[in-house]
Every structure is written in structure tokens, then in C-alpha cells.
Design an enzyme around this catalytic site. Sequence first.
Site, PDB file in Angstrom:
ATOM      1  N   TYR A 125       0.802  -1.221   0.000  1.00 45.89           N
ATOM      2  CA  TYR A 125       0.000   0.000   0.000  1.00 45.89           C
ATOM      3  C   TYR A 125       0.838   1.276   0.000  1.00 45.89           C
ATOM      4  O   TYR A 125       0.290   2.374  -0.040  1.00 45.89           O
ATOM      5  CB  TYR A 125      -0.940   0.013   1.213  1.00 45.89           C
ATOM      6  CG  TYR A 125      -2.229  -0.727   0.971  1.00 45.89           C
ATOM      7  CD1 TYR A 125      -2.231  -2.115   0.850  1.00 45.89           C
ATOM      8  CD2 TYR A 125      -3.442  -0.056   0.858  1.00 45.89           C
ATOM      9  CE1 TYR A 125      -3.411  -2.807   0.620  1.00 45.89           C
ATOM     10  CE2 TYR A 125      -4.619  -0.747   0.628  1.00 45.89           C
ATOM     11  CZ  TYR A 125      -4.603  -2.114   0.518  1.00 45.89           C
ATOM     12  OH  TYR A 125      -5.774  -2.799   0.291  1.00 45.89           O
ATOM     13  N   LYS A 172       2.641 -15.020   5.357  1.00 48.04           N
ATOM     14  CA  LYS A 172       3.015 -16.015   4.346  1.00 48.04           C
ATOM     15  C   LYS A 172       4.547 -16.093   4.331  1.00 48.04           C
ATOM     16  O   LYS A 172       5.202 -15.889   3.297  1.00 48.04           O
ATOM     17  CB  LYS A 172       2.434 -15.585   2.979  1.00 48.04           C
ATOM     18  CG  LYS A 172       2.546 -16.617   1.881  1.00 48.04           C
ATOM     19  CD  LYS A 172       1.530 -17.735   1.981  1.00 48.04           C
ATOM     20  CE  LYS A 172       1.752 -18.752   0.868  1.00 48.04           C
ATOM     21  NZ  LYS A 172       0.908 -19.940   0.975  1.00 48.04           N
ATOM     22  N   ASP A 205      -3.284 -18.403   3.469  1.00 52.26           N
ATOM     23  CA  ASP A 205      -4.212 -19.283   2.731  1.00 52.26           C
ATOM     24  C   ASP A 205      -4.978 -20.183   3.697  1.00 52.26           C
ATOM     25  O   ASP A 205      -6.194 -20.354   3.576  1.00 52.26           O
ATOM     26  CB  ASP A 205      -3.455 -20.097   1.660  1.00 52.26           C
ATOM     27  CG  ASP A 205      -2.184 -20.753   2.175  1.00 52.26           C
ATOM     28  OD1 ASP A 205      -1.752 -20.439   3.304  1.00 52.26           O
ATOM     29  OD2 ASP A 205      -1.614 -21.587   1.442  1.00 52.26           O
ATOM     30  N   ASP A 229      -6.806  -6.492   4.336  1.00 49.10           N
ATOM     31  CA  ASP A 229      -7.851  -5.961   3.455  1.00 49.10           C
ATOM     32  C   ASP A 229      -8.708  -7.105   2.921  1.00 49.10           C
ATOM     33  O   ASP A 229      -9.932  -7.082   3.010  1.00 49.10           O
ATOM     34  CB  ASP A 229      -7.196  -5.197   2.296  1.00 49.10           C
ATOM     35  CG  ASP A 229      -8.228  -4.687   1.312  1.00 49.10           C
ATOM     36  OD1 ASP A 229      -9.263  -4.159   1.767  1.00 49.10           O
ATOM     37  OD2 ASP A 229      -8.026  -4.846   0.091  1.00 49.10           O
ATOM     38  N   ASP A 233     -12.897  -8.491   4.219  1.00 50.19           N
ATOM     39  CA  ASP A 233     -14.101  -8.627   3.386  1.00 50.19           C
ATOM     40  C   ASP A 233     -14.652 -10.049   3.469  1.00 50.19           C
ATOM     41  O   ASP A 233     -15.862 -10.259   3.558  1.00 50.19           O
ATOM     42  CB  ASP A 233     -13.797  -8.307   1.911  1.00 50.19           C
ATOM     43  CG  ASP A 233     -13.969  -6.820   1.588  1.00 50.19           C
ATOM     44  OD1 ASP A 233     -13.652  -5.986   2.467  1.00 50.19           O
ATOM     45  OD2 ASP A 233     -14.422  -6.497   0.469  1.00 50.19           O
TER      46      ASP A 233
HETATM   47  C1  IPM Z   1     -10.614  -0.853   2.724  1.00 51.15           C
HETATM   48  C2  IPM Z   1     -10.689  -0.503   1.269  1.00 51.15           C
HETATM   49  C3  IPM Z   1      -9.463   0.309   0.865  1.00 51.15           C
HETATM   50  C4  IPM Z   1      -8.253  -0.547   1.136  1.00 51.15           C
HETATM   51  C5  IPM Z   1      -9.503   0.800  -0.583  1.00 51.15           C
HETATM   52  C6  IPM Z   1     -10.755   1.558  -0.865  1.00 51.15           C
HETATM   53  C7  IPM Z   1      -8.307   1.591  -0.951  1.00 51.15           C
HETATM   54  O1  IPM Z   1     -10.843  -1.626   0.481  1.00 51.15           O
HETATM   55  O2  IPM Z   1     -10.599   0.062   3.539  1.00 51.15           O
HETATM   56  O3  IPM Z   1     -10.571  -2.039   3.036  1.00 51.15           O
HETATM   57  O4  IPM Z   1      -7.849  -1.334   0.286  1.00 51.15           O
HETATM   58  O5  IPM Z   1      -7.705  -0.447   2.233  1.00 51.15           O
HETATM   59 MN    MN Z   2     -11.091  -3.435   1.630  1.00 51.04          MN
END
Ligand code: IPM
Ligand code: MN
Length: 352
Positions: A125, A172, A205, A229, A233
Site C-alpha cells: 500500500y 506467508k 491461505d 484488506d 471482506d
Molecule cells: C478498505 C478498502 C481500501 C483498502 C480501498 C478503498 C483503498 O478496500 O478500507 O478495506 O484497500 O484499504
Molecule cells: Mn477493503
Amino acid sequence: MSEYQIALIPGDGVGPELTEATLKVLDAVQKRFDLGLSIVKVDAGDECFKQKGVALPEDTVEAIKNSHACLKGPVGETAAEVVVKLRIMFDLYANIRPIKAYPSTPSLRPDIDFVFVRENTEDVYKGMEFMLDNTAICLRVITRKGCERIAKKAFEVARRRNAKKKVTAVHKANVMKVTCGLFAEVCREVAKQYPDITFQEQYVDAAAMRLIKEPQKFDVIVTPNMFGDILSDEAAQLIGGLGMVPGANIGENFAIFEPVHGSAPSRVGKHTANPCSMILAAKMMLDWLGEQHGDSKCSAAAQAVDEAVVETLRKGITVPDFGGRAKTVEMGEAIAEEILESNRLNGGNLLK
Ligand code: IPM
Ligand code: MN
């Protein structure tokens, strides 16, 4: 009365709808707990880029600097120019994302309760990408200092959670021997300072699989930026989706609170987006303000928001995704009402 200035970025897409619902909740806690939150709306994101030619204007950054905390809605295509930039600019090194099952949500199991402590300023990042002839190169930057502070944060969070008292470092290091190797080594070193906390390691993984197989076993997951990240999700889906997950970007003296999800442009104007992500982000903000300023009213307000979310969901007041009929703002109103109502039931006056 406690006085806090909050910079508020409504964001793009469903952001303004979530913000409207969240403000109802903040109004209610202000009344009940006599908090003086002065909320300053500022622009950032796609809409702002269209109007001003820049996604994160100087005056927005200034207003954020002059505030005690920032609450932001989701941002669209320009998200990286807004949130990744802010995380690095304010050195908000810890991205805290709680994954907790709430009632009346399509959760995989009711006993899911863990938290990501994601490193938030390093890794791929950093934006250090370039072309060398026909080869695209991305630098992965992992520092000892970065690993140390995020590992410490994870163990401190585990201590305070009073739950399973376990930290799982996800990496990893079998492949990225240098970068993940450093991360793993530092986590092991820091673990020695916390003998009361169980420490374990998982390759990313395997962790992705275990999150589905036995999510109830996790307590605190500490991980570099990119893995955090992706896994956050995935984990959101365990508890009903991204509409249930708030996030805090925390540094030494400043923090930005936001939903974990994006701006969901296809939902704009339908008023069906689940506002819990942003309402719970506001709850995390109150908690952080309480801790940062030793202000028990803020901490009590945070707890009241959480209880009101639980009660509202329990009553079946949910958005259509969860089988309910409430619109986004109506959920905010119901949660706000619950906050004021439970105060009346407790026989408290509004200024307790
Ligand atoms: C998050 C988002 C951000 C990230 C994006 C929008 C840059 O996905 O906050 O998880 O990857 O950190
Ligand atoms: Mn994200």
C-alpha cells in the site's frame, strides 16, 4: 459538557444515506449523554473530484487536523486517494475491524466474535510501483517499527477484550521469507511480553479457509496491510455482509472511523443500504474518544449505541437484505429511538 469537533466526510454513493441515518443516532446519544459533538461536514471523494478537481482538498485536510476525530462514509473510485492517503498522512497505523455476529442477521454462527488488527501504513500500500521496460514492479515495504507497533496493538486489544485472549498472526513467511519473515519474527518477540495471551501463527491461505471452517475460534488476528484488506471482506460475509462491519484507523493521537465497504453505487437512491456499518463506526469513535480523553460519558454512549443496535435488530427492524422493510434512515431512527427509550425505561433523565 464534553466538547469534541468531528470532521464528517459523507462520501459517495450510499455514503450520504448512511450519514443521514448515523446522524440520527449521534443526535440521540448527544441528548442522552449530554455530549457536545460539533460536527463539521467536509468534502472528499468522487463527487468532490468532479466539482473541485481534487479528491482530498487542502481545506478538508485542514478541517480534519483541527478535529478530535474524523468519521467518514464510503468513497467511490477515488477511495485510495482519500483513505489510503489519510491513513499514511496521519500515521494511522492500526486498522481495527471487529467481526461480531448480531441478532437477526444471516450470520454463519451466533458465536462469531473476533477482530482484525490490520497494519495500515506499509506493505504494497506504500504505492511504490513502477515499470521497468515491460516489467511492472511493486515494492513491499515492511519495517521492524511497523511490525512492532501493530503487534503490540494486537496484544493490547487481546488483553482488553477479556475474551479468548488469543492472538493469531497471519502471514506467508514460507514464501515471502524476508518481508513476512520479519513480520512473523517481530510478532513472536512481542508475544513474549504478553505471557497471558496465547499466540499462534497461520499462513494466510490456511487462515482464509479457517475463517469459514471455525470462525468462532479466532479472537485477535494481526496481519500485514494487504492480507488484512482481503480477509476482512471475507470475514464480513460470516456475519451478514459488509453492511455489518465498521472499521477504525487508529494512530497515536488521532483516528478516522468508517464502514469497511465501498460506496455501492447501484444502490443509490433506493434507501436499502444497511447503515449498521457506519453507525457501528460512530460507536467505535465514541469508544475511542472516551478512552483517549478519559471521558466516561463517551464510553457509556458507545455502549448505548451497541445495545440499541442489538435491540433494534432483535425486534426485526432491518433493511430488506435481512428480510426487513426498514429504509436506511428508518433503521437509524429506530436505533436512535431505542437509545432514548432505554434511557426512559431506566428512569434516567436525559442528562445523566
Ligand atoms: C478498505 C478498502 C481500501 C483498502 C480501498 C478503498 C483503498 O478496500 O478500507 O478495506 O484497500 O484499504
Ligand atoms: Mn477493503
